[in-house]
Scaffold this active site. Structure first.
Site, PDB file in Angstrom:
ATOM      1  N   TYR A 227     -24.602  -6.420 -95.243  1.00  0.00           N
ATOM      2  CA  TYR A 227     -25.626  -7.494 -95.932  1.00  0.00           C
ATOM      3  C   TYR A 227     -24.884  -8.903 -95.831  1.00  0.00           C
ATOM      4  O   TYR A 227     -25.469  -9.906 -95.511  1.00  0.00           O
ATOM      5  CB  TYR A 227     -26.199  -7.312 -97.587  1.00  0.00           C
TER       6      TYR A 227
ATOM      7  N   SER B 256     -27.787 -16.575 -97.978  1.00  0.00           N
ATOM      8  CA  SER B 256     -27.166 -16.145 -99.367  1.00  0.00           C
ATOM      9  C   SER B 256     -25.974 -16.899 -99.808  1.00  0.00           C
ATOM     10  O   SER B 256     -25.306 -17.338 -98.618  1.00  0.00           O
ATOM     11  CB  SER B 256     -26.955 -14.661 -99.399  1.00  0.00           C
TER      12      SER B 256
END
Length: 257
Positions: A157, A144
């Protein structure tokens, strides 16, 4: 069928929906034999039906990427069916709770890391021997933009995606001697079904959500799954034969600003 992945066999985790599914469909159109894995059996089987109806070769396997013994067994079964393994795409992941570090419980942490970090680790562990047998391979990990930079949301996360970024570089350094390439892609916000649902509930709907979410991007639109899938396709293909250890942002210019 010919294409950029003609003659290749690919395993994709998290392939029943979103970016994983679109990537699997693209791989099949480019000539790969595609093994879709997920815990969403209905979505995975539906994706395989669409791929095969369009003339592609695909199969679905139920797989919880936090279960190492299941990974070993499923990967062996896939290689038995298709004859070899050329490509692994580690897409499976969960978001977990939106909490800062001091509010994250051990249970929160362990549940997310079991999928987002151990899943990548275990899938790589059990793909590499098959790739060594093949003589080369390509692994593409979904990280990400928040595996590269920080913000004040979804701490667990983002920490997990940082681990995926480093796992990518470590494995690229380790397995180059076997002609196995390992790279990662780093999307910003992409219009997956999950994000579409969030946008629909946002005051002002999708247009307002898009304006808010892309305020730090150079290209002022949200990503589409196919935008990311084409980046994965390049890294998986022989076109990227001299590319390894790369962290590729696919983010509309978010991390450039």
């Amino acid at each position: 069928m010919t294409g950029r992945l003609a003659g290749k066999t690919a395993i994709l985790t998290g392939a029943a929906s979103g970016m994983g599914r679109v990537t699997a469909e693209l791989f099949a159109r480019e000539g790969a034999s595609v093994a879709l894995t997920d815990v969403n059996d209905d979505g995975g089987k539906a994706a395989v039906e669409e791929i095969t109806a369009a003339g592609g070769e695909a199969g679905y396997w139920h797989l919880d990427v936090s279960d190492e013994s299941a990974i070993e067994s499923v990967f062996a079964d896939i290689v038995s069916r298709f004859g070899k393994l050329d490509i692994l795409v580690n897409c499976a992941g969960v978001m977990g709770p939106d909490k800062p570090t001091h509010e994250v419980s051990e249970e929160d942490f362990d549940a997310l890391f079991a999928v987002d970090v151990k899943g990548v680790f275990f899938c790589t562990k059990h793909a590499v021997p098959h790739m060594i047998a093949t003589g080369k391979g390509s692994i593409v990990n979904f990280s990400s933009i928040y595996g590269l930079i920080g913000n004040d949301e979804f701490t667990t996360y983002h920490v997990a995606k940082g681990a995926v970024t480093m796992q990518t570089k470590q494995d690229a350094a380790t397995y180059g001697k076997h002609n196995i390439r390992v790279n990662s892609v780093h999307p910003s916000t992409v219009l997956t079904p999950l994000v579409e649902g969030i946008a629909a509930d946002y005051p002002g709907g999708l247009p307002a959500y898009e304006e808010m979410m892309t305020g730090n991007q150079s290209l002022r639109r949200l990503g589409r799954p196919i935008d990311v899938a084409y980046g994965v396709l390049y890294l998986a293909s022989d076109e990227a034969d001299w590319v390894t250890g790369v962290s590729l942002p696919i983010d509309g210019g978010y991390t450039a600003r």
